[in-house]
Design a protein around this motif. Structure first.
Motif, PDB file in Angstrom:
ATOM      1  N   UNK A 235       0.790  -1.231   0.000  1.00  0.00           N
ATOM      2  CA  UNK A 235       0.000   0.000   0.000  1.00  0.00           C
ATOM      3  C   UNK A 235       0.825   1.285   0.000  1.00  0.00           C
ATOM      4  N   UNK A 236       1.824   1.448   0.887  1.00  0.00           N
ATOM      5  CA  UNK A 236       2.468   2.774   0.971  1.00  0.00           C
ATOM      6  C   UNK A 236       3.623   2.973   0.005  1.00  0.00           C
TER       7      UNK A 236
ATOM      8  N   UNK B 246      -4.222   1.447  -9.555  1.00  0.00           N
ATOM      9  CA  UNK B 246      -4.837   1.283  -8.246  1.00  0.00           C
ATOM     10  C   UNK B 246      -5.718   2.489  -7.897  1.00  0.00           C
ATOM     11  N   UNK B 247      -5.238   3.681  -8.211  1.00  0.00           N
ATOM     12  CA  UNK B 247      -6.044   4.884  -7.962  1.00  0.00           C
ATOM     13  C   UNK B 247      -7.308   4.899  -8.815  1.00  0.00           C
ATOM     14  N   UNK B 248      -7.196   4.394 -10.042  1.00  0.00           N
ATOM     15  CA  UNK B 248      -8.369   4.300 -10.922  1.00  0.00           C
ATOM     16  C   UNK B 248      -9.410   3.357 -10.325  1.00  0.00           C
ATOM     17  N   UNK B 249      -8.954   2.205  -9.802  1.00  0.00           N
ATOM     18  CA  UNK B 249      -9.863   1.235  -9.197  1.00  0.00           C
ATOM     19  C   UNK B 249     -10.529   1.831  -7.955  1.00  0.00           C
ATOM     20  N   UNK B 250      -9.742   2.514  -7.127  1.00  0.00           N
ATOM     21  CA  UNK B 250     -10.301   3.101  -5.902  1.00  0.00           C
ATOM     22  C   UNK B 250     -11.311   4.193  -6.219  1.00  0.00           C
ATOM     23  N   UNK B 251     -11.051   4.987  -7.240  1.00  0.00           N
ATOM     24  CA  UNK B 251     -12.008   6.032  -7.620  1.00  0.00           C
ATOM     25  C   UNK B 251     -13.311   5.437  -8.125  1.00  0.00           C
TER      26      UNK B 251
ATOM     27  N   UNK C 121     -12.407  -3.807   0.988  1.00  0.00           N
ATOM     28  CA  UNK C 121     -12.146  -4.405  -0.320  1.00  0.00           C
ATOM     29  C   UNK C 121     -10.654  -4.655  -0.511  1.00  0.00           C
ATOM     30  N   UNK C 122      -9.824  -3.676  -0.176  1.00  0.00           N
ATOM     31  CA  UNK C 122      -8.374  -3.811  -0.355  1.00  0.00           C
ATOM     32  C   UNK C 122      -7.821  -4.926   0.514  1.00  0.00           C
ATOM     33  N   UNK C 123      -8.272  -5.001   1.769  1.00  0.00           N
ATOM     34  CA  UNK C 123      -7.770  -6.020   2.696  1.00  0.00           C
ATOM     35  C   UNK C 123      -8.108  -7.429   2.207  1.00  0.00           C
ATOM     36  N   UNK C 124      -9.368  -7.646   1.851  1.00  0.00           N
ATOM     37  CA  UNK C 124      -9.791  -8.976   1.395  1.00  0.00           C
ATOM     38  C   UNK C 124      -9.129  -9.325   0.071  1.00  0.00           C
ATOM     39  N   UNK C 125      -9.017  -8.345  -0.842  1.00  0.00           N
ATOM     40  CA  UNK C 125      -8.405  -8.604  -2.146  1.00  0.00           C
ATOM     41  C   UNK C 125      -6.950  -9.014  -2.004  1.00  0.00           C
ATOM     42  N   UNK C 126      -6.181  -8.291  -1.190  1.00  0.00           N
ATOM     43  CA  UNK C 126      -4.768  -8.625  -1.004  1.00  0.00           C
ATOM     44  C   UNK C 126      -4.603 -10.009  -0.393  1.00  0.00           C
ATOM     45  N   UNK C 127      -5.423 -10.327   0.616  1.00  0.00           N
ATOM     46  CA  UNK C 127      -5.295 -11.638   1.264  1.00  0.00           C
ATOM     47  C   UNK C 127      -5.712 -12.773   0.341  1.00  0.00           C
ATOM     48  N   UNK C 128      -6.744 -12.546  -0.465  1.00  0.00           N
ATOM     49  CA  UNK C 128      -7.161 -13.577  -1.419  1.00  0.00           C
ATOM     50  C   UNK C 128      -6.073 -13.834  -2.460  1.00  0.00           C
TER      51      UNK C 128
END
Length: 225
Positions: free
Chosen positions: A32-33, A47-52, A78-85
């Motif tokens: 993330x950072x 990633x910014x496009x997806x978040x927007x 969404x980000x947490x579950x997506x990264x873990x999946x």
């Protein structure tokens, strides 16, 4: 050595009696950072496009309940579950979302906070939701019972849906790959193609399930006001 088929989901790896498998849950934070020490690149732009896009969609779903920053919690979910999946698809990385420990820890507090806010601040509105408009008087007690049960099982259905989908794909890939040592060279080539197709399917499932749990959480929150 794998003692049984379900031991691939067993968080048993440890060092000095400390479980190391659950460390995979926070691996997504390392992705993330990166914009703090790297120049803007295609990855960051995507990633910014997806978040927007997600922000605009959640804003539409929340309707009149939207306020500044209210979509952040769902984008974070969404980000947490997506990264873990996704990280669970890599070898030797534990899939934490395949356990009810994680999925229930996500869905239950969200559902409880929505319910507490709704019943405390909008009690009449929550009672109205118990009986759909146009319901005959004789069916009203049954509708209240059905709506109450469906409301109570919501966090469980969210958690089980995510967990079951992640377990099913991993089990299928494990079952297919376990037949490899007994196959001929040509059958192994076919097996590799099947595994590649299953990996593509699992990648799609990882995105879809993270999107589904986030959208349903957003819809549940929009009903309390």
């Amino acid at each position: 050595m794998m003692t049984n088929l379900f031991s691939i989901f067993d968080p048993s790896t440890n060092l000095l009696n400390l479980s190391l498998n659950w460390i995979s849950t926070i691996l997504g934070l390392f992705f993330l950072p990166f914009n703090f020490w790297l120049m803007p690149n295609r990855h960051l732009i995507l990633w910014n496009f997806i978040l927007n896009k997600l922000h605009n969609e959640f804003k539409t779903l929340l309707k009149n309940n939207y306020s500044n920053g209210s979509t952040f919690i769902f984008i974070s979910l969404f980000s947490f579950v997506l990264f873990n999946n996704f990280l669970g698809l890599f070898p030797y990385i534990f899939t934490s979302t395949s356990h009810l420990t994680i999925s229930l820890s996500l869905s239950l507090p969200l559902w409880l906070s929505f319910m507490m806010y709704g019943w405390i601040n909008n009690t009449q509105h929550m009672f109205i939701h118990m009986i759909p408009q146009g319901t005959p008087y004789i069916l009203m007690p049954f509708m209240v019972l059905i709506e109450t049960i469906s409301n109570i099982i919501r966090p469980g259905t969210l958690a089980v849906r995510l967990t079951a989908n992640m377990i099913a794909g991993h089990l299928l890939m494990t079952l297919v790959s376990s037949t490899g040592p007994n196959l001929s060279y040509y059958m192994i080539m076919i097996l590799l193609m099947i595994q590649i197709l299953l990996m593509i399917l699992e990648s799609a499932v990882a995105v879809i399930q993270s999107y589904v749990i986030t959208i349903l959480s957003t819809l549940y929150s929009s009903e309390v006001n």
